[in-house]
Design an enzyme around this catalytic site. Structure first.
Site, PDB file in Angstrom:
ATOM      1  N   ASP A 185       5.038  60.994   3.893  1.00  0.00           N
ATOM      2  CA  ASP A 185       5.917  59.870   3.630  1.00  0.00           C
ATOM      3  C   ASP A 185       6.835  60.246   2.473  1.00  0.00           C
ATOM      4  O   ASP A 185       6.433  60.940   1.548  1.00  0.00           O
ATOM      5  CB  ASP A 185       5.109  58.623   3.279  1.00  0.00           C
ATOM      6  CG  ASP A 185       6.009  57.402   3.176  1.00  0.00           C
ATOM      7  OD1 ASP A 185       6.827  57.200   4.090  1.00  0.00           O
ATOM      8  OD2 ASP A 185       5.900  56.669   2.188  1.00  0.00           O
ATOM      9  N   GLU A 269       8.628  60.710   9.173  1.00  0.00           N
ATOM     10  CA  GLU A 269       9.560  59.687   9.630  1.00  0.00           C
ATOM     11  C   GLU A 269      10.944  60.295   9.656  1.00  0.00           C
ATOM     12  O   GLU A 269      11.355  60.948   8.705  1.00  0.00           O
ATOM     13  CB  GLU A 269       9.550  58.501   8.667  1.00  0.00           C
ATOM     14  CG  GLU A 269       8.480  57.494   9.021  1.00  0.00           C
ATOM     15  CD  GLU A 269       8.510  56.324   8.062  1.00  0.00           C
ATOM     16  OE1 GLU A 269       8.664  55.194   8.528  1.00  0.00           O
ATOM     17  OE2 GLU A 269       8.368  56.547   6.863  1.00  0.00           O
ATOM     18  N   CYS A 341      -4.593  44.137   1.764  1.00  0.00           N
ATOM     19  CA  CYS A 341      -4.332  43.577   3.086  1.00  0.00           C
ATOM     20  C   CYS A 341      -4.940  42.170   3.191  1.00  0.00           C
ATOM     21  O   CYS A 341      -6.135  41.996   2.952  1.00  0.00           O
ATOM     22  CB  CYS A 341      -4.937  44.486   4.158  1.00  0.00           C
ATOM     23  SG  CYS A 341      -4.802  43.785   5.808  1.00  0.00           S
ATOM     24  N   ASP A 351       2.320  54.289  -0.721  1.00  0.00           N
ATOM     25  CA  ASP A 351       2.813  55.519  -0.100  1.00  0.00           C
ATOM     26  C   ASP A 351       1.750  56.227   0.740  1.00  0.00           C
ATOM     27  O   ASP A 351       2.038  56.744   1.808  1.00  0.00           O
ATOM     28  CB  ASP A 351       3.345  56.478  -1.168  1.00  0.00           C
ATOM     29  CG  ASP A 351       4.565  55.891  -1.882  1.00  0.00           C
ATOM     30  OD1 ASP A 351       5.322  55.144  -1.235  1.00  0.00           O
ATOM     31  OD2 ASP A 351       4.741  56.185  -3.077  1.00  0.00           O
TER      32      ASP A 351
HETATM   33 ZN   LIG Z   1      -5.931  45.396   6.920  1.00  0.00          ZN
END
Ligand SMILES: [Zn+2]
Length: 385
Positions: A185, A269, A341, A351
Protein backbone atom coordinates in the site's frame (compact mmCIF):
# COMPACT_ATOMS: atom_id res chain seq x y z
CA UNK A 1 14.65 -15.23 -21.42
CA UNK A 2 16.04 -12.27 -23.37
CA UNK A 3 15.30 -8.83 -22.00
CA UNK A 4 16.35 -5.36 -22.96
CA UNK A 5 18.34 -3.66 -20.29
CA UNK A 6 19.96 -0.24 -20.20
CA UNK A 7 23.38 0.47 -18.73
CA UNK A 8 24.15 4.06 -17.92
CA UNK A 9 27.64 5.52 -17.61
CA UNK A 10 29.11 8.90 -17.04
CA UNK A 11 31.53 10.20 -19.65
CA UNK A 12 33.82 13.16 -20.09
CA UNK A 13 33.60 14.69 -23.56
CA UNK A 14 36.50 16.35 -25.32
CA UNK A 15 36.17 20.00 -26.27
CA UNK A 16 35.21 18.94 -29.79
CA UNK A 17 32.63 16.48 -28.51
CA UNK A 18 31.14 19.15 -26.28
CA UNK A 19 30.59 21.30 -29.38
CA UNK A 20 29.08 18.49 -31.43
CA UNK A 21 26.82 17.42 -28.61
CA UNK A 22 25.68 20.96 -27.88
CA UNK A 23 24.68 21.31 -31.52
CA UNK A 24 22.99 17.92 -31.57
CA UNK A 25 21.06 18.54 -28.35
CA UNK A 26 19.96 21.92 -29.67
CA UNK A 27 18.76 20.44 -32.96
CA UNK A 28 16.97 17.57 -31.20
CA UNK A 29 15.22 20.01 -28.91
CA UNK A 30 14.33 22.24 -31.83
CA UNK A 31 12.94 19.34 -33.86
CA UNK A 32 10.98 18.01 -30.92
CA UNK A 33 9.39 21.38 -30.16
CA UNK A 34 8.75 22.06 -33.83
CA UNK A 35 7.01 18.70 -34.27
CA UNK A 36 5.04 19.27 -31.09
CA UNK A 37 3.74 22.54 -32.56
CA UNK A 38 2.94 20.82 -35.88
CA UNK A 39 1.05 18.04 -34.19
CA UNK A 40 -0.75 20.41 -31.85
CA UNK A 41 -1.97 22.54 -34.78
CA UNK A 42 -3.08 19.47 -36.67
CA UNK A 43 -4.90 18.13 -33.65
CA UNK A 44 -6.64 21.26 -32.42
CA UNK A 45 -7.32 22.93 -35.74
CA UNK A 46 -8.17 19.98 -37.92
CA UNK A 47 -8.76 17.20 -35.44
CA UNK A 48 -6.04 15.27 -37.23
CA UNK A 49 -3.54 12.98 -35.54
CA UNK A 50 -0.20 13.26 -37.30
CA UNK A 51 1.72 10.00 -37.35
CA UNK A 52 5.43 9.59 -36.80
CA UNK A 53 5.84 9.02 -40.54
CA UNK A 54 3.99 12.24 -41.35
CA UNK A 55 6.22 14.30 -39.07
CA UNK A 56 9.35 12.58 -40.45
CA UNK A 57 8.23 13.49 -43.95
CA UNK A 58 7.71 17.12 -42.92
CA UNK A 59 11.12 17.18 -41.29
CA UNK A 60 12.73 16.06 -44.55
CA UNK A 61 10.98 18.96 -46.28
CA UNK A 62 12.03 21.38 -43.58
CA UNK A 63 15.68 20.41 -43.87
CA UNK A 64 15.64 21.22 -47.58
CA UNK A 65 14.81 24.85 -46.84
CA UNK A 66 17.79 27.11 -46.71
CA UNK A 67 16.72 28.74 -43.47
CA UNK A 68 16.88 25.35 -41.75
CA UNK A 69 20.02 24.05 -43.39
CA UNK A 70 21.76 24.06 -40.00
CA UNK A 71 19.71 20.99 -39.08
CA UNK A 72 21.87 19.09 -41.56
CA UNK A 73 25.01 19.76 -39.57
CA UNK A 74 24.20 17.04 -37.06
CA UNK A 75 23.50 13.34 -37.52
CA UNK A 76 19.95 12.84 -38.79
CA UNK A 77 19.39 9.78 -36.62
CA UNK A 78 18.94 11.57 -33.27
CA UNK A 79 16.53 13.99 -34.95
CA UNK A 80 14.36 11.12 -36.13
CA UNK A 81 14.55 9.64 -32.68
CA UNK A 82 13.25 12.91 -31.24
CA UNK A 83 10.21 12.50 -33.46
CA UNK A 84 9.81 8.91 -32.24
CA UNK A 85 10.10 10.08 -28.68
CA UNK A 86 7.38 12.68 -29.24
CA UNK A 87 5.25 10.06 -30.94
CA UNK A 88 5.46 7.85 -27.86
CA UNK A 89 4.48 10.88 -25.76
CA UNK A 90 1.39 11.38 -27.88
CA UNK A 91 0.47 7.73 -27.79
CA UNK A 92 0.72 7.72 -24.00
CA UNK A 93 -1.42 10.84 -23.91
CA UNK A 94 -4.12 9.42 -26.18
CA UNK A 95 -4.23 6.26 -24.12
CA UNK A 96 -4.68 8.23 -20.93
CA UNK A 97 -1.37 7.39 -19.32
CA UNK A 98 0.21 10.83 -19.29
CA UNK A 99 -0.49 14.51 -19.77
CA UNK A 100 -0.18 16.27 -23.08
CA UNK A 101 3.48 16.47 -24.19
CA UNK A 102 5.23 19.69 -23.22
CA UNK A 103 7.97 21.72 -24.84
CA UNK A 104 11.59 20.89 -24.04
CA UNK A 105 13.44 23.65 -22.30
CA UNK A 106 16.93 24.86 -22.87
CA UNK A 107 17.81 24.56 -19.22
CA UNK A 108 16.36 21.11 -18.65
CA UNK A 109 17.90 17.71 -19.33
CA UNK A 110 19.28 17.46 -22.85
CA UNK A 111 19.31 14.17 -24.70
CA UNK A 112 19.97 12.61 -28.07
CA UNK A 113 19.35 9.01 -29.06
CA UNK A 114 21.46 7.17 -31.63
CA UNK A 115 20.48 3.95 -33.32
CA UNK A 116 23.11 1.40 -34.40
CA UNK A 117 23.50 3.11 -37.79
CA UNK A 118 24.80 6.22 -36.06
CA UNK A 119 27.45 4.85 -33.76
CA UNK A 120 30.36 2.44 -33.81
CA UNK A 121 30.84 -0.14 -31.10
CA UNK A 122 33.93 -2.33 -31.14
CA UNK A 123 33.21 -4.23 -27.96
CA UNK A 124 35.12 -1.76 -25.86
CA UNK A 125 34.61 1.74 -27.14
CA UNK A 126 31.72 3.77 -28.41
CA UNK A 127 32.09 6.36 -31.17
CA UNK A 128 29.13 8.50 -32.15
CA UNK A 129 28.33 9.78 -35.63
CA UNK A 130 30.23 12.92 -36.60
CA UNK A 131 32.87 12.26 -33.96
CA UNK A 132 36.47 11.14 -34.53
CA UNK A 133 37.21 9.88 -31.08
CA UNK A 134 35.35 7.40 -28.88
CA UNK A 135 33.64 8.67 -25.74
CA UNK A 136 35.75 8.58 -22.63
CA UNK A 137 33.45 6.57 -20.40
CA UNK A 138 33.66 5.64 -16.74
CA UNK A 139 32.87 1.91 -16.66
CA UNK A 140 31.19 1.96 -13.26
CA UNK A 141 29.65 -1.46 -13.92
CA UNK A 142 30.40 -4.21 -16.41
CA UNK A 143 28.43 -4.69 -19.57
CA UNK A 144 27.40 -8.34 -19.99
CA UNK A 145 29.91 -10.35 -22.06
CA UNK A 146 29.52 -9.91 -25.76
CA UNK A 147 26.74 -7.36 -25.38
CA UNK A 148 26.15 -5.12 -28.37
CA UNK A 149 24.12 -2.00 -27.81
CA UNK A 150 21.20 -1.56 -30.19
CA UNK A 151 20.58 2.01 -29.13
CA UNK A 152 22.47 4.59 -27.12
CA UNK A 153 21.18 7.75 -25.50
CA UNK A 154 23.54 10.57 -24.65
CA UNK A 155 22.38 13.10 -22.11
CA UNK A 156 23.52 16.13 -20.24
CA UNK A 157 21.85 17.06 -16.99
CA UNK A 158 21.23 20.63 -15.88
CA UNK A 159 24.29 20.36 -13.66
CA UNK A 160 26.44 19.83 -16.75
CA UNK A 161 27.27 16.15 -16.34
CA UNK A 162 27.29 13.88 -19.38
CA UNK A 163 25.88 10.36 -19.42
CA UNK A 164 25.47 7.68 -22.00
CA UNK A 165 22.95 4.88 -21.68
CA UNK A 166 23.49 1.68 -23.68
CA UNK A 167 20.54 -0.52 -24.46
CA UNK A 168 21.56 -4.17 -24.69
CA UNK A 169 19.77 -7.46 -24.90
CA UNK A 170 20.53 -9.69 -22.01
CA UNK A 171 19.75 -13.19 -20.86
CA UNK A 172 18.03 -12.96 -17.48
CA UNK A 173 17.55 -16.05 -15.35
CA UNK A 174 14.26 -16.12 -13.46
CA UNK A 175 14.65 -16.38 -9.71
CA UNK A 176 13.78 -19.51 -7.81
CA UNK A 177 10.09 -19.80 -6.98
CA UNK A 178 9.21 -18.74 -3.44
CA UNK A 179 5.92 -19.23 -1.60
CA UNK A 180 5.90 -15.65 -0.33
CA UNK A 181 3.22 -13.21 -1.43
CA UNK A 182 2.79 -9.62 -0.46
CA UNK A 183 0.38 -6.71 -0.82
CA UNK A 184 1.71 -3.17 -0.96
CA UNK A 185 0.00 0.00 0.00
CA UNK A 186 1.18 3.49 -0.73
CA UNK A 187 1.48 5.31 2.53
CA UNK A 188 1.97 8.97 3.03
CA UNK A 189 4.06 8.66 6.14
CA UNK A 190 6.15 5.79 4.87
CA UNK A 191 6.56 5.20 1.20
CA UNK A 192 5.43 1.60 1.07
CA UNK A 193 3.63 -0.53 3.64
CA UNK A 194 3.59 -4.29 3.15
CA UNK A 195 0.81 -6.63 4.23
CA UNK A 196 3.21 -8.32 6.65
CA UNK A 197 3.54 -5.06 8.51
CA UNK A 198 6.85 -3.71 7.23
CA UNK A 199 7.22 -0.10 6.26
CA UNK A 200 9.81 1.13 3.82
CA UNK A 201 11.12 4.54 3.11
CA UNK A 202 10.06 7.90 4.24
CA UNK A 203 9.33 10.96 2.14
CA UNK A 204 10.80 13.01 4.97
CA UNK A 205 14.04 11.66 3.62
CA UNK A 206 13.74 14.46 1.08
CA UNK A 207 12.30 17.11 3.35
CA UNK A 208 15.69 18.57 4.18
CA UNK A 209 16.74 18.70 0.55
CA UNK A 210 13.44 20.26 -0.31
CA UNK A 211 13.92 23.06 2.15
CA UNK A 212 17.30 23.72 0.58
CA UNK A 213 15.68 23.66 -2.82
CA UNK A 214 13.02 26.17 -1.82
CA UNK A 215 15.67 28.47 -0.42
CA UNK A 216 17.79 28.22 -3.57
CA UNK A 217 14.74 28.89 -5.75
CA UNK A 218 13.85 31.97 -3.74
CA UNK A 219 17.36 33.27 -4.16
CA UNK A 220 17.27 32.59 -7.89
CA UNK A 221 14.05 34.54 -8.32
CA UNK A 222 15.66 37.63 -6.80
CA UNK A 223 18.68 37.65 -9.12
CA UNK A 224 18.71 39.98 -12.08
CA UNK A 225 17.86 38.50 -15.49
CA UNK A 226 20.92 37.63 -17.50
CA UNK A 227 23.37 38.31 -14.69
CA UNK A 228 26.25 36.04 -13.77
CA UNK A 229 24.82 35.60 -10.30
CA UNK A 230 21.58 34.41 -11.79
CA UNK A 231 23.39 31.76 -13.79
CA UNK A 232 25.18 30.67 -10.64
CA UNK A 233 21.93 30.54 -8.69
CA UNK A 234 20.31 28.51 -11.45
CA UNK A 235 23.17 26.03 -11.35
CA UNK A 236 22.64 25.64 -7.63
CA UNK A 237 18.94 24.89 -8.05
CA UNK A 238 19.80 22.36 -10.75
CA UNK A 239 22.35 20.69 -8.48
CA UNK A 240 19.80 20.16 -5.75
CA UNK A 241 17.20 18.88 -8.20
CA UNK A 242 19.70 16.39 -9.58
CA UNK A 243 20.65 15.19 -6.12
CA UNK A 244 17.04 14.66 -5.06
CA UNK A 245 16.18 12.84 -8.29
CA UNK A 246 19.21 10.61 -7.99
CA UNK A 247 18.58 9.63 -4.39
CA UNK A 248 14.94 8.93 -5.11
CA UNK A 249 15.75 6.78 -8.13
CA UNK A 250 18.38 4.85 -6.22
CA UNK A 251 16.04 4.25 -3.38
CA UNK A 252 13.18 3.12 -5.59
CA UNK A 253 15.43 0.72 -7.48
CA UNK A 254 16.76 -0.89 -4.33
CA UNK A 255 13.30 -1.29 -2.86
CA UNK A 256 11.64 -2.64 -6.00
CA UNK A 257 14.46 -5.16 -6.44
CA UNK A 258 14.19 -6.33 -2.83
CA UNK A 259 10.43 -6.75 -3.01
CA UNK A 260 10.57 -8.67 -6.29
CA UNK A 261 13.39 -10.91 -5.04
CA UNK A 262 11.57 -11.80 -1.84
CA UNK A 263 8.08 -12.45 -3.18
CA UNK A 264 6.51 -14.62 -5.84
CA UNK A 265 3.34 -12.54 -6.09
CA UNK A 266 3.23 -8.82 -5.48
CA UNK A 267 -0.11 -7.02 -5.38
CA UNK A 268 -0.42 -3.26 -5.72
CA UNK A 269 -3.12 -0.71 -6.25
CA UNK A 270 -2.92 0.92 -9.64
CA UNK A 271 -3.45 4.34 -8.19
CA UNK A 272 -4.04 6.85 -10.86
CA UNK A 273 -1.45 9.29 -9.74
CA UNK A 274 -2.73 11.89 -12.14
CA UNK A 275 -6.04 12.24 -10.33
CA UNK A 276 -4.55 12.13 -6.91
CA UNK A 277 -2.01 14.78 -7.68
CA UNK A 278 -4.87 17.15 -8.43
CA UNK A 279 -5.82 16.89 -4.81
CA UNK A 280 -3.40 19.40 -3.41
CA UNK A 281 -2.80 18.21 0.10
CA UNK A 282 -1.76 14.86 -1.31
CA UNK A 283 0.07 16.24 -4.26
CA UNK A 284 3.49 16.75 -2.83
CA UNK A 285 3.61 13.56 -0.86
CA UNK A 286 2.66 11.49 -3.88
CA UNK A 287 4.96 13.07 -6.37
CA UNK A 288 7.61 12.69 -3.72
CA UNK A 289 7.27 8.99 -3.39
CA UNK A 290 6.83 8.52 -7.13
CA UNK A 291 4.39 5.65 -6.95
CA UNK A 292 3.85 5.45 -10.70
CA UNK A 293 7.55 5.01 -11.37
CA UNK A 294 7.82 2.52 -8.53
CA UNK A 295 5.01 0.37 -9.92
CA UNK A 296 6.64 0.53 -13.35
CA UNK A 297 9.87 -0.84 -11.89
CA UNK A 298 8.04 -3.62 -10.08
CA UNK A 299 6.34 -4.47 -13.36
CA UNK A 300 9.43 -4.98 -15.46
CA UNK A 301 11.46 -6.58 -12.72
CA UNK A 302 8.62 -9.05 -12.15
CA UNK A 303 8.78 -9.85 -15.86
CA UNK A 304 12.54 -10.35 -15.75
CA UNK A 305 12.60 -12.62 -12.77
CA UNK A 306 9.47 -14.67 -13.33
CA UNK A 307 7.37 -13.04 -10.63
CA UNK A 308 3.75 -11.97 -10.82
CA UNK A 309 2.65 -8.40 -10.29
CA UNK A 310 -1.08 -7.94 -9.84
CA UNK A 311 -2.60 -4.49 -10.14
CA UNK A 312 -5.87 -3.76 -8.39
CA UNK A 313 -8.51 -1.38 -9.65
CA UNK A 314 -8.23 2.01 -8.02
CA UNK A 315 -11.83 1.96 -6.80
CA UNK A 316 -11.27 -0.98 -4.56
CA UNK A 317 -11.89 0.35 -1.01
CA UNK A 318 -8.68 -1.04 0.41
CA UNK A 319 -8.41 1.46 3.26
CA UNK A 320 -12.03 1.45 4.36
CA UNK A 321 -12.53 -2.29 4.35
CA UNK A 322 -11.93 -4.30 7.52
CA UNK A 323 -9.56 -7.07 6.54
CA UNK A 324 -10.89 -9.38 9.25
CA UNK A 325 -14.65 -9.29 8.65
CA UNK A 326 -15.07 -7.45 5.35
CA UNK A 327 -17.08 -4.60 6.82
CA UNK A 328 -16.70 -1.40 4.78
CA UNK A 329 -16.69 1.96 6.53
CA UNK A 330 -18.67 4.82 4.98
CA UNK A 331 -15.70 7.07 5.19
CA UNK A 332 -12.23 7.22 6.66
CA UNK A 333 -10.54 10.58 6.57
CA UNK A 334 -6.87 10.78 5.70
CA UNK A 335 -5.69 11.87 9.12
CA UNK A 336 -6.99 8.76 10.84
CA UNK A 337 -4.07 6.34 11.18
CA UNK A 338 -5.72 3.76 13.46
CA UNK A 339 -9.30 2.62 13.65
CA UNK A 340 -11.43 -0.06 15.29
CA UNK A 341 -13.89 -2.02 13.19
CA UNK A 342 -17.45 -1.35 14.43
CA UNK A 343 -18.53 -4.83 13.28
CA UNK A 344 -15.90 -7.15 14.71
CA UNK A 345 -13.95 -4.90 17.06
CA UNK A 346 -10.51 -5.57 15.54
CA UNK A 347 -8.10 -2.63 15.81
CA UNK A 348 -6.39 -1.68 12.57
CA UNK A 349 -3.36 0.25 11.52
CA UNK A 350 -4.75 2.09 8.51
CA UNK A 351 -1.94 1.27 6.09
CA UNK A 352 -1.25 -2.33 7.11
CA UNK A 353 -4.97 -3.13 6.91
CA UNK A 354 -5.03 -1.59 3.43
CA UNK A 355 -1.98 -3.59 2.33
CA UNK A 356 -3.60 -6.82 3.57
CA UNK A 357 -6.73 -5.99 1.56
CA UNK A 358 -4.61 -5.31 -1.52
CA UNK A 359 -2.98 -8.72 -1.16
CA UNK A 360 -6.34 -10.47 -0.74
CA UNK A 361 -7.85 -8.65 -3.69
CA UNK A 362 -4.77 -9.32 -5.80
CA UNK A 363 -4.90 -13.04 -5.07
CA UNK A 364 -8.59 -13.05 -6.01
CA UNK A 365 -7.72 -11.38 -9.29
CA UNK A 366 -4.99 -13.82 -10.16
CA UNK A 367 -7.11 -16.82 -9.13
CA UNK A 368 -10.45 -15.89 -10.70
CA UNK A 369 -9.65 -12.97 -12.89
CA UNK A 370 -12.99 -11.35 -12.22
CA UNK A 371 -13.55 -10.87 -8.54
CA UNK A 372 -11.93 -7.47 -8.72
CA UNK A 373 -11.36 -5.66 -11.94
CA UNK A 374 -7.64 -5.50 -12.51
CA UNK A 375 -6.15 -2.23 -13.71
CA UNK A 376 -4.65 -1.88 -17.11
CA UNK A 377 -1.77 -4.28 -16.85
CA UNK A 378 -0.50 -3.87 -20.36
CA UNK A 379 2.95 -5.35 -20.63
CA UNK A 380 5.12 -2.97 -22.54
CA UNK A 381 8.54 -4.09 -23.70
CA UNK A 382 11.05 -3.08 -21.10
CA UNK A 383 12.47 0.37 -20.88
CA UNK A 384 14.74 -0.07 -18.00
CA UNK A 385 17.93 0.53 -16.29
ZN1 LIG B 1 -14.18 -6.03 11.09
Amino acid sequence: MKQQKAYKYRFYPTEEQVQILAKTFGCCRYVYNWALRERTHAYYQRGERLSYEATAQRLTELKKQEAYAWLNEVSSVPLQQSLRHLDRGFRNFFEGRTDYPTFKKKHGDQAATYMATAFKWDGKTLTLAKMDQPLSMVWSRCLPDGATPSRVTVSKDPVGRYFVSLLVEEEITPLQVTPKMVGLDLGLKSMVITSDGHTHGNPKFFAKEEKKLARAQRKLSKKKQGSKNRAKARQKVANIHARIAERRRDYQHKLSTTIIRENQVVCVESLQVKYMVQNHCLAKAISDVGWGEFVRQLEYKARWYGRTLVKIDKFYPSSKRCHDCGHILDSLSLDIRHWVCPECGVAHDRDINAAKNVLAAGLAVSAFGEAVRPGRAKARPGKTR
